[in-house]
Write an enzyme that holds these catalytic residues in place. Structure first.
Site, PDB file in Angstrom:
ATOM      1  N   LYS A 184       0.848  -1.191   0.000  1.00  0.00           N
ATOM      2  CA  LYS A 184       0.000   0.000   0.000  1.00  0.00           C
ATOM      3  C   LYS A 184       0.883   1.240   0.000  1.00  0.00           C
ATOM      4  O   LYS A 184       1.561   1.534   0.985  1.00  0.00           O
ATOM      5  CB  LYS A 184      -0.919   0.051   1.223  1.00  0.00           C
ATOM      6  CG  LYS A 184      -1.966   1.190   1.115  1.00  0.00           C
ATOM      7  CD  LYS A 184      -2.586   1.546   2.426  1.00  0.00           C
ATOM      8  CE  LYS A 184      -1.821   2.612   3.159  1.00  0.00           C
ATOM      9  NZ  LYS A 184      -1.861   3.956   2.498  1.00  0.00           N
ATOM     10  N   GLY A 240       7.118   4.551   8.590  1.00  0.00           N
ATOM     11  CA  GLY A 240       6.233   5.670   8.873  1.00  0.00           C
ATOM     12  C   GLY A 240       6.478   6.210  10.270  1.00  0.00           C
ATOM     13  O   GLY A 240       7.568   6.062  10.827  1.00  0.00           O
ATOM     14  N   THR A 252       6.318   6.887  14.357  1.00  0.00           N
ATOM     15  CA  THR A 252       6.429   6.037  15.539  1.00  0.00           C
ATOM     16  C   THR A 252       5.062   5.746  16.129  1.00  0.00           C
ATOM     17  O   THR A 252       4.805   4.629  16.588  1.00  0.00           O
ATOM     18  CB  THR A 252       7.340   6.714  16.580  1.00  0.00           C
ATOM     19  OG1 THR A 252       8.670   6.795  16.041  1.00  0.00           O
ATOM     20  CG2 THR A 252       7.382   5.928  17.873  1.00  0.00           C
ATOM     21  N   GLY A 279       3.509   3.092  14.086  1.00  0.00           N
ATOM     22  CA  GLY A 279       4.271   1.863  14.303  1.00  0.00           C
ATOM     23  C   GLY A 279       3.904   1.207  15.615  1.00  0.00           C
ATOM     24  O   GLY A 279       3.792  -0.026  15.701  1.00  0.00           O
ATOM     25  N   GLU A 282      10.365   0.647  10.515  1.00  0.00           N
ATOM     26  CA  GLU A 282      11.342   1.718  10.333  1.00  0.00           C
ATOM     27  C   GLU A 282      10.579   3.005  10.577  1.00  0.00           C
ATOM     28  O   GLU A 282       9.745   3.426   9.772  1.00  0.00           O
ATOM     29  CB  GLU A 282      11.937   1.660   8.920  1.00  0.00           C
ATOM     30  CG  GLU A 282      13.210   2.483   8.781  1.00  0.00           C
ATOM     31  CD  GLU A 282      12.946   3.873   8.253  1.00  0.00           C
ATOM     32  OE1 GLU A 282      12.918   4.803   9.087  1.00  0.00           O
ATOM     33  OE2 GLU A 282      12.770   4.032   7.039  1.00  0.00           O
ATOM     34  N   CYS A 293      13.047  10.736   7.615  1.00  0.00           N
ATOM     35  CA  CYS A 293      13.041  10.184   8.973  1.00  0.00           C
ATOM     36  C   CYS A 293      14.406  10.277   9.639  1.00  0.00           C
ATOM     37  O   CYS A 293      14.498  10.390  10.863  1.00  0.00           O
ATOM     38  CB  CYS A 293      12.558   8.733   8.952  1.00  0.00           C
ATOM     39  SG  CYS A 293      13.459   7.681   7.794  1.00  0.00           S
ATOM     40  N   GLU A 322       9.820  15.040  16.613  1.00  0.00           N
ATOM     41  CA  GLU A 322      10.125  15.016  15.177  1.00  0.00           C
ATOM     42  C   GLU A 322       9.204  16.002  14.465  1.00  0.00           C
ATOM     43  O   GLU A 322       7.978  15.885  14.525  1.00  0.00           O
ATOM     44  CB  GLU A 322       9.926  13.610  14.616  1.00  0.00           C
ATOM     45  CG  GLU A 322      10.327  13.472  13.167  1.00  0.00           C
ATOM     46  CD  GLU A 322      10.180  12.072  12.631  1.00  0.00           C
ATOM     47  OE1 GLU A 322      10.993  11.663  11.793  1.00  0.00           O
ATOM     48  OE2 GLU A 322       9.246  11.366  13.068  1.00  0.00           O
TER      49      GLU A 322
END
Length: 781
Positions: free
Chosen positions: A194, A246, A248, A251, A268, A302, A396
């Site tokens: 995707k 993508g 955190t 994730g 990641e 990232c 971030e």
């Protein structure tokens, strides 16, 4: 007018790249696209709610109408992948290599079309998509074609996982596709991918070259849509592996959603990467590297060097030169080959950046020397004078925003650099190679660039630590995520502790076996113990019932034993040999204990002790034999893949009284980890005998900690502990889901059995006991 005056008044003109071919390709598809399932495109959706728009972020123009996948379409894609997988794997690595080579060549043939379409869809400057992204995409398919060619000979004990669900972000749409698809199909897996909702177009163009390259039907499937489609993939029961790149936050939700499902998982995730400049650095070079580190792809990277750490002695000069350099950056039309900074991917992302700066920018001084044009653009920004714990130093931003602080000494630089919950990448700048190679291993990051930034290659593993995720992409280590050991698993047969008989026979003096924490015997915080009986009803002794607080104490002891990680591999090997020697001297005693606990035969009991001694000697041998590697990256320099200890590992042992304990301790401490091991629940006394061996074998306090008690009760606090970096479980208790679920707190690595047992080769244990750190060191003047 003099030449000097002409030179000083010169300005860059425009150098626009034509978008005609890319727009023609969109028109060829009627600006409407379905999904790529089972080797062909599906009909595009037309109903409201089933269509979403692909827009050019630089202009806001609609590029195409895309189809929001339904659950039925995801099911079709997964079914196609499942049907194709066995046949694709059976074709063998050499046949798969030919297909990957064809894909690599076709990427090169369509390179300009891919680059322009990527820039239209994403907003990044054309020179980045043309010179970096597409070139690396071709490199990844060439490299993994070679991996497929070599698989049968070099990975004889590995097999494909099956069907891989892959979810990629919008910052590097095509490159992330290559990072995921190339190793997966090279190893014999099939994929359901995707792409990001904002940036799906190059994935659909890739679907076209899959047809041209002869990729068999169902091997690659691409479904488009928003996060709901990703959730369908993550939770689909017929997918064997999830690979996600993508944020955190997402994730963490994926880790929770897949807990207990048996799916393999690699993540990641985000980063807040330090960019460390020492006072002996080449300042002009460091500034050029910093421009690449933070303003590349508008900072939507990232591993962007978004956290500047400058040594105090040069900070004022460095910031002045940096601001001057920033004032000369060119922002605007991404299709202009003279542009340095393009458009933010979407107005929502622009709003997020603006909100973060409005909230946290007042803690420092904001510098924006280069204004941005109207539209979805954000000016390159420096915020100086921040303290290390400031919000913008920790969060971030994912935009062209650099935050800065200072340090005095190398030791302080390491402390400030590691003062983050992330651990993806780091850059350090120094002309002193001794200093650079001293600092690099101390940084908690999966990738470290010395005197450089944003260097990537298919041969060099990339991935993070801490909340930046786990797993590696690229290199031999990246293939571990797409393969599994060959051979069938068997269901674990629970061992039942022997119950109290009507008449208790007491053997010798009753002894309560304590916990072993920090090199000392410790009473359990709970104050409870349990009786352990032999199969014939003899009371063998009592073992302590550990609790959450005992785990806390054991982890504190393990964290205090970091000197073990710093010890040389040779020294660790010596200690392991010593443990094996001392266990050998008491082999008969331990064999008798195993017989008393389990009722097994003398022969089998002696075999278990002999196997345990052999395991200790094997990993003593491996302690100084597990080599790193110098990766053959296409540059003047080296990329060093170094094996590092994971840290503190929590482990639940299987029900071999001694063997289950040694299996987890030996590889873990051989690689420099510290262990909190929970012994066999049914037969714990052999483990509590074993700490007497540790006491006489020069094992530093805190390196090995042994707990006894209920696995089900200890699984949650163990897996949820924020100072444990990995949890292993080979328990017969049903705790795999609990461990994976609780591990989401700090996204620690897990290795659990899901109620199955299999035999692992030594290298599998070693891979789980190490993290691979890639240190890039360019050379030359």
């Amino acid at each position: 007018m003099t030449v000097k005056e002409i030179f000083e008044t010169m300005d860059y003109g425009t150098a626009p790249e034509s978008a005609a071919e890319a727009l023609a390709w969109l028109v060829e598809g009627s600006d409407r696209f379905g999904h790529f399932i089972d080797g062909k495109m599906t009909a595009p959706a037309t109903a409201p709610g089933e269509v979403f728009l692909a827009k050019n972020p630089a202009t806001g123009e609609v590029l195409a109408h895309l189809t929001q996948a339904s659950l039925g379409e995801v099911d079709m894609a997964v079914a196609a992948a499942r049907k194709a997988q066995a046949k694709w794997e059976k074709r063998g690595g050499k046949a798969r290599a030919k297909v990957l080579y064809a894909l690599a060549r076709l990427v090169q043939k369509h390179a300009r079309l891919f680059a322009v379409l990527e820039t239209l869809d994403n907003g990044k400057p054309i020179r980045e998509s043309r010179d970096i992204d597409v070139a690396l995409v071709a490199r990844h398919f060439y490299y993994h074609a070679g991996m497929a060619q070599l698989m049968d000979e070099e990975l004889p004990g590995r097999a494909a996982l099956g069907v891989c669900g892959q979810i990629i972000p919008w910052n590097f749409p095509l490159l992330m596709l290559a990072w995921k698809v190339a190793p997966a199909i090279a190893m014999g897996n099939t994929v359901v991918l995707k792409p990001a909702e904002y940036t799906s177009l190059t994935a659909l163009l890739f679907a076209q070259i899959c047809q041209e390259a002869g990729v068999p039907k169902g091997v690659v499937n691409i479904v488009t849509g928003d996060g709901a489609v990703g959730e369908m993939i993550v939770t689909h029961p017929d997918i064997d592996k999830i690979a996600f790149t993508g944020s955190t936050a997402v994730g963490r939700r994926i880790r929770q959603a897949t807990a207990g499902s048996g799916k393999s998982l690699t993540l990641e995730l985000g980063g807040k990467s330090p960019y460390i400049v020492f006072e002996d650095a080449d300042i002009d070079s460091a500034i050029e590297g910093l421009v690449d580190a933070i303003f590349f792809n508008q900072g939507q990277v990232c591993c962007a060097g978004s956290r500047l750490l400058v040594q105090e002695g040069i900070a004022e000069d460095f910031h002045a030169r940096l601001i001057d350099r920033m004032s000369k950056l060119r922002i605007g039309n991404p299709l202009d080959k003279c542009i340095d900074v393009g458009a933010i991917v979407d107005p929502k992302q622009l709003e997020r950046i603006e909100a973060l700066i409005a909230k946290g920018g007042m803690e420092g001084t904001v510098h924006q020397p280069c204004p941005a044009p109207e539209g979805c653009f954000y000016p390159p920004t420096l915020i100086s004078g921040l303290h290390p714990s400031a919000m913008l130093m920790q969060e971030e931003i994912f935009g062209p925003v650099l935050v800065s602080t200072t340090f005095r000494t190398p030791e302080e630089a390491v402390q400030v650099a590691n003062n983050t919950r992330f651990g993806l990448a780091a850059s350090l700048w120094s002309e002193n190679v001794n200093l650079a190679l001293d600092i690099a291993p101390k940084l908690v990051a999966g990738v470290v660039w010395v005197n450089g930034s944003n260097m990537f290659d298919a041969a060099a593993g990339f991935g993070g630590m801490r909340e930046s995720g786990f797993g590696r992409e690229g290199g031999w280590e990246g293939l571990m995520a797409y393969t599994k050991p060959k051979g069938k698993t068997t269901t674990v047969k629970p061992a039942m502790a022997h119950s109290k008989p009507d008449t208790v026979e007491v053997l010798n003096l009753d002894r309560t076996a304590k916990l072993y924490i920090g090199g000392k015997q410790a009473r359990p915080d709970s104050g409870y113990s349990q009786a352990i009986y032999s199969p014939k009803g003899a009371l063998l002794g009592h073992t302590s019932l550990a609790s959450r607080k005992d785990i806390r104490n054991a982890v504190e002891a393990a964290q205090s034993a970091k000197g073990w990680t710093k010890a040389t591999a040779h020294n660790r090997a010596q200690v392991l040999y010593f443990i094996g020697e001392n266990l050998s001297a008491r082999a008969d005693e331990f064999a008798q204990r195993i017989r008393d606990l389990t009722g097994t035969t003398e022969t089998k009991a002696k075999e278990e002790v002999a196997d345990a001694i052999d395991t200790l000697f094997t990993f003593a041998a491996w302690a100084d034999k597990l080599d790193g590697a110098v990766k053959p990256v296409p540059m003047r320099g080296v990329a060093l893949a170094m094996n590092e200890a994971v840290g503190v590992i929590g482990a639940f042992c299987d029900d071999r009284p001694l063997g289950g304990l040694i299996d987890v301790i030996a590889p873990a401490i051989a690689m420099g980890n510290r262990v909190v091991a929970v012994a066999s629940e049914a037969y714990p006394l052999a483990a509590t005998d074993f700490y007497q061996v540790l006491d006489t074998s020069d094992v530093p306090a805190g390196v090995v900690n042994i707990l006894t008690g209920s696995h089900a009760e200890l699984a949650k606090p163990m897996a949820g502990h924020m100072d444990i970096e990995a949890v292993w479980s080979f328990s017969c208790a049903d705790i795999s889901k609990t461990i994976e679920l609780e591990s989401a707190g700090n996204l620690k690595r897990t290795w659990v059995n899901f109620g199955q047992t299999r035999t692992y080769a030594a290298r599998d244990w070693l891979a789980q006991a190490t993290d691979v750190k890639t240190i890039w060191v360019p050379y030359g003047e």
